[in-house]
Design a protein around this motif. Structure first.
Motif, PDB file in Angstrom:
ATOM      1  N   ASP A  39       0.742  -1.293  -0.079  1.00 46.42           N
ATOM      2  CA  ASP A  39       0.082  -0.045  -0.003  1.00 46.42           C
ATOM      3  C   ASP A  39       0.800   1.191   0.044  1.00 46.42           C
ATOM      4  O   ASP A  39       0.464   2.285  -0.205  1.00 46.42           O
ATOM      5  N   TYR A  40       2.150   1.097   0.444  1.00 44.94           N
ATOM      6  CA  TYR A  40       2.972   2.380   0.496  1.00 44.94           C
ATOM      7  C   TYR A  40       3.860   2.340  -0.735  1.00 44.94           C
ATOM      8  O   TYR A  40       4.465   3.452  -0.868  1.00 44.94           O
ATOM      9  N   TYR A  41       3.960   1.756  -1.614  1.00 46.21           N
ATOM     10  CA  TYR A  41       4.973   1.794  -2.784  1.00 46.21           C
ATOM     11  C   TYR A  41       4.471   0.834  -3.974  1.00 46.21           C
ATOM     12  O   TYR A  41       3.936  -0.284  -3.518  1.00 46.21           O
ATOM     13  N   GLY A  42       4.824   1.163  -5.004  1.00 47.41           N
ATOM     14  CA  GLY A  42       4.752   0.272  -6.276  1.00 47.41           C
ATOM     15  C   GLY A  42       3.787   0.230  -6.890  1.00 47.41           C
ATOM     16  O   GLY A  42       3.584  -0.178  -8.174  1.00 47.41           O
ATOM     17  N   TRP A  43       2.284   0.530  -6.381  1.00 45.11           N
ATOM     18  CA  TRP A  43       1.056   0.195  -7.108  1.00 45.11           C
ATOM     19  C   TRP A  43       0.831   1.512  -8.160  1.00 45.11           C
ATOM     20  O   TRP A  43      -0.190   1.180  -8.740  1.00 45.11           O
ATOM     21  N   ASN A  44       1.083   2.650  -7.816  1.00 52.14           N
ATOM     22  CA  ASN A  44       0.792   3.826  -8.106  1.00 52.14           C
ATOM     23  C   ASN A  44       0.929   4.006  -9.714  1.00 52.14           C
ATOM     24  O   ASN A  44       0.471   4.611 -10.354  1.00 52.14           O
ATOM     25  N   ALA A  45       1.737   3.295 -10.280  1.00 53.19           N
ATOM     26  CA  ALA A  45       2.193   3.368 -11.657  1.00 53.19           C
ATOM     27  C   ALA A  45       1.087   2.998 -12.411  1.00 53.19           C
ATOM     28  O   ALA A  45       0.953   3.393 -13.814  1.00 53.19           O
ATOM     29  N   GLY A  46       0.194   2.028 -11.833  1.00 51.19           N
ATOM     30  CA  GLY A  46      -1.187   1.592 -12.686  1.00 51.19           C
ATOM     31  C   GLY A  46      -2.137   2.818 -12.998  1.00 51.19           C
ATOM     32  O   GLY A  46      -2.874   2.627 -14.132  1.00 51.19           O
ATOM     33  N   LEU A  47      -2.170   3.694 -12.157  1.00 46.58           N
ATOM     34  CA  LEU A  47      -2.681   5.079 -12.318  1.00 46.58           C
ATOM     35  C   LEU A  47      -2.463   5.481 -13.978  1.00 46.58           C
ATOM     36  O   LEU A  47      -3.294   5.990 -14.879  1.00 46.58           O
ATOM     37  N   GLY A  48      -1.136   5.395 -14.225  1.00 53.89           N
ATOM     38  CA  GLY A  48      -0.869   5.943 -15.411  1.00 53.89           C
ATOM     39  C   GLY A  48      -1.233   4.919 -16.587  1.00 53.89           C
ATOM     40  O   GLY A  48      -1.412   5.362 -17.860  1.00 53.89           O
ATOM     41  N   LEU A  49      -1.395   3.790 -16.381  1.00 62.71           N
ATOM     42  CA  LEU A  49      -1.810   2.744 -17.372  1.00 62.71           C
ATOM     43  C   LEU A  49      -3.375   2.603 -17.555  1.00 62.71           C
ATOM     44  O   LEU A  49      -3.719   2.451 -18.868  1.00 62.71           O
ATOM     45  N   THR A  50      -4.133   2.800 -16.665  1.00 63.29           N
ATOM     46  CA  THR A  50      -5.511   2.669 -16.831  1.00 63.29           C
ATOM     47  C   THR A  50      -6.478   3.720 -16.167  1.00 63.29           C
ATOM     48  O   THR A  50      -7.763   3.543 -15.998  1.00 63.29           O
ATOM     49  N   GLY A  51      -5.660   4.721 -15.265  1.00 60.28           N
ATOM     50  CA  GLY A  51      -6.741   5.812 -14.819  1.00 60.28           C
ATOM     51  C   GLY A  51      -7.127   4.896 -13.148  1.00 60.28           C
ATOM     52  O   GLY A  51      -7.272   3.750 -13.228  1.00 60.28           O
ATOM     53  N   TYR A  52      -7.966   5.956 -12.876  1.00 61.30           N
ATOM     54  CA  TYR A  52      -8.374   5.681 -11.350  1.00 61.30           C
ATOM     55  C   TYR A  52      -9.787   4.422 -11.389  1.00 61.30           C
ATOM     56  O   TYR A  52      -9.614   3.521 -10.999  1.00 61.30           O
ATOM     57  N   TRP A  53     -10.614   4.646 -12.563  1.00 58.51           N
ATOM     58  CA  TRP A  53     -11.581   3.810 -12.556  1.00 58.51           C
ATOM     59  C   TRP A  53     -11.173   2.455 -13.417  1.00 58.51           C
ATOM     60  O   TRP A  53     -11.950   1.458 -12.755  1.00 58.51           O
ATOM     61  N   GLY A  54     -10.409   2.341 -14.287  1.00 55.81           N
ATOM     62  CA  GLY A  54     -10.015   1.147 -14.597  1.00 55.81           C
ATOM     63  C   GLY A  54      -9.097   0.402 -13.470  1.00 55.81           C
ATOM     64  O   GLY A  54      -9.231  -0.866 -13.352  1.00 55.81           O
TER      65      GLY A  54
END
Length: 469
Positions: A39-54
């Motif tokens: 929860d503290y690192y590593g997951w946030n790159a996904g926002l650039g791949l598919t946005g929040y809703w995705g």
């Protein structure tokens, strides 16, 4: 009692037992602690791949996988309550070779995952103390955690619970501070309001990152032999841990994305960046979040050490790996199973800190790959045992039965190619390492492995001793 009975090999194996010290609360600490650093690192790159809703869709898919895994593993661990975890389940259902492959997959998962954690710990320590080299922090982490585990499971699990609780509190503090500043515009900003801005491809690539919110919860059953009442406590703890992780994971994603920031998807410390958007560049933010992050990272690392040591112990006790790896000290801690994987892991820390490019995402992808193999094998084992061993005592049964098992098996299979999208080097390392382990088995291990698992022999011994008494 006869001399033969007291000196038989099976009874000799009985000395290689772990102490029963854990209840559902300590097990919850292991299950949540192993995952919470995600929860503290590593997951946030996904926002650039598919946005929040995705990303929410990706979490729902991975949540379905891990919910299925949790309830099925709950059934398996209650029916086969041994330290081998996946190895024990799969061997019971599918035989020696498949059991070994499952055990090796889990072992590699838990040897490589803490390498990424150790490298991240080094980076966070440098935030607080810039002059401390990453390798020094990682070495202290490996040595310190190993020493604590060598002093016995009871103390190590209590320490794990404390670090896990602090890490969860840190996420709650983050959400309480950030939630009032959220906006729908910020949530839409990463995708222009589209559900899947980059189509199925973006969602596909995000799945391994979404798995990071749940990845390693399967380490919890590794403590089965150290659990006072595994048939009840492990399923209960698995459900509690999954629900905790689902709530804090979705909450962390939503609050972090909701406070905005164009640089957020690429941030090495995403929660720090998110809070900076809420309260500005106040000096307290970085050290506070770094401290909570370190607690989460230590919790994950410490829990995964339990997992790799118990998997190594079980494979050694069964004859798959050298016997000295399952030797216990006076605190009933497996010495070689703690030290050897730790040394191997630290070698990869050195490689990752010096010559391996993109070390952390490669290691994360590698861990997800081998984990997915073990997931598929465990689900196959559960299906086979339901069909061929209907008489097997199951104090807890998986919710949804065979349907849940099939869904989890298919989703685990989907996770493998998804993990290869960006880092094919992970597949190369995994293939070479697994091939080496399998070569060892066919050259050496299969000659030492008996027709029954060590766990089954120990159960027979306990029964025989009870009858004689």
């Amino acid at each position: 009692m006869s001399q033969t009975a007291t000196t038989s090999p099976v009874q000799a194996e009985g000395k290689k037992k772990l102490h029963k010290v854990a209840g559902p609360l300590l097990l919850w600490g292991i299950g949540v602690g192993a995952v919470i650093s995600g929860d503290y690192y590593g997951w946030n790159a996904g926002l650039g791949l598919t946005g929040y809703w995705g990303y929410l869709i990706a979490i729902a898919i991975m949540g379905l996988l891990y919910a299925g895994l949790s309830t099925v593993i709950g059934e398996l661990s209650a029916a086969v309550p041994h330290a081998g975890g996946a190895y024990a389940y799969v061997r019971t259902a599918l035989g020696r070779v498949w059991g070994y492959l499952a055990g090796v997959s889990v072992l590699l998962e838990f040897v490589f995952a803490p390498v990424a954690v150790a490298l991240t710990v080094g980076a966070y320590v440098q935030v607080l103390f810039p002059d401390v080299p990453i390798l020094v922090s990682a070495a202290v982490l490996y040595i310190g955690s190993t020493v604590v585990h060598l002093l016995g499971a009871g103390n190590s699990m209590k320490i794990e619970f404390v670090f896990t609780a602090v890490a969860v509190i840190g996420l709650i503090v983050f959400m309480v501070i950030g939630a009032p500043k959220m906006s729908l515009d910020n949530l839409n900003a990463y995708s222009g309001g589209a559900i899947l801005p980059n189509g199925i491809g973006g969602l596909w690539a995000t799945l391994p990152l979404a798995a990071w919110f749940f990845f390693a919860i399967e380490s919890l059953p590794m403590a089965a032999e150290e659990t006072k009442n595994p048939a009840k406590d492990i399923p209960k703890a698995l459900v509690m841990a999954f629900l905790t992780l689902a709530v804090v994971g979705i909450g962390t994603l939503t609050v972090a994305a909701g406070v905005g920031g164009s640089d957020f998807p690429g941030a090495a410390a995403p929660l720090t960046v998110a809070l900076s958007n809420v309260v500005g560049s106040q000096t307290w933010i970085v050290p506070v979040i770094a401290s909570f992050s370190l607690a989460a990272l230590v919790a994950s690392f410490h829990a995964i050490v339990i997992a790799y040591s118990r998997q190594t112990f079980a494979l050694s006790r069964a004859g798959y790996l050298p016997a000295w790896l399952s030797k216990l000290n006076k605190h009933h801690a497996p010495i070689g199973s703690l030290v050897v994987p730790g040394v191997v892991g630290f070698v990869f820390v050195v490689l990752g800190a010096t010559i391996l490019p993109d070390a952390i995402p490669v290691l994360v992808t590698l861990s997800v790959l081998v984990a997915a193999v073990s997931y598929m094998l465990m689900m196959a084992a559960a299906l086979v045992l339901r069909k061929k061993r209907p008489e097997l005592h199951r104090p807890y049964k998986a919710r949804g039965g065979r349907v849940t098992m099939w869904i989890a098996l298919i989703l685990a299979g989907v996770l493998i190619p998804a993990a290869l999208v960006s880092f094919p080097l992970a597949f190369v390392i995994a293939a070479i390492t697994v091939a080496a382990f399998m070569a060892y088995y066919f050259a050496v291990g299969r000659k030492r492995v008996g027709n029954y698992t060590a766990e089954e022999e120990l159960a027979l011994t306990d029964h025989a001793l009870t009858e004689e008494a």
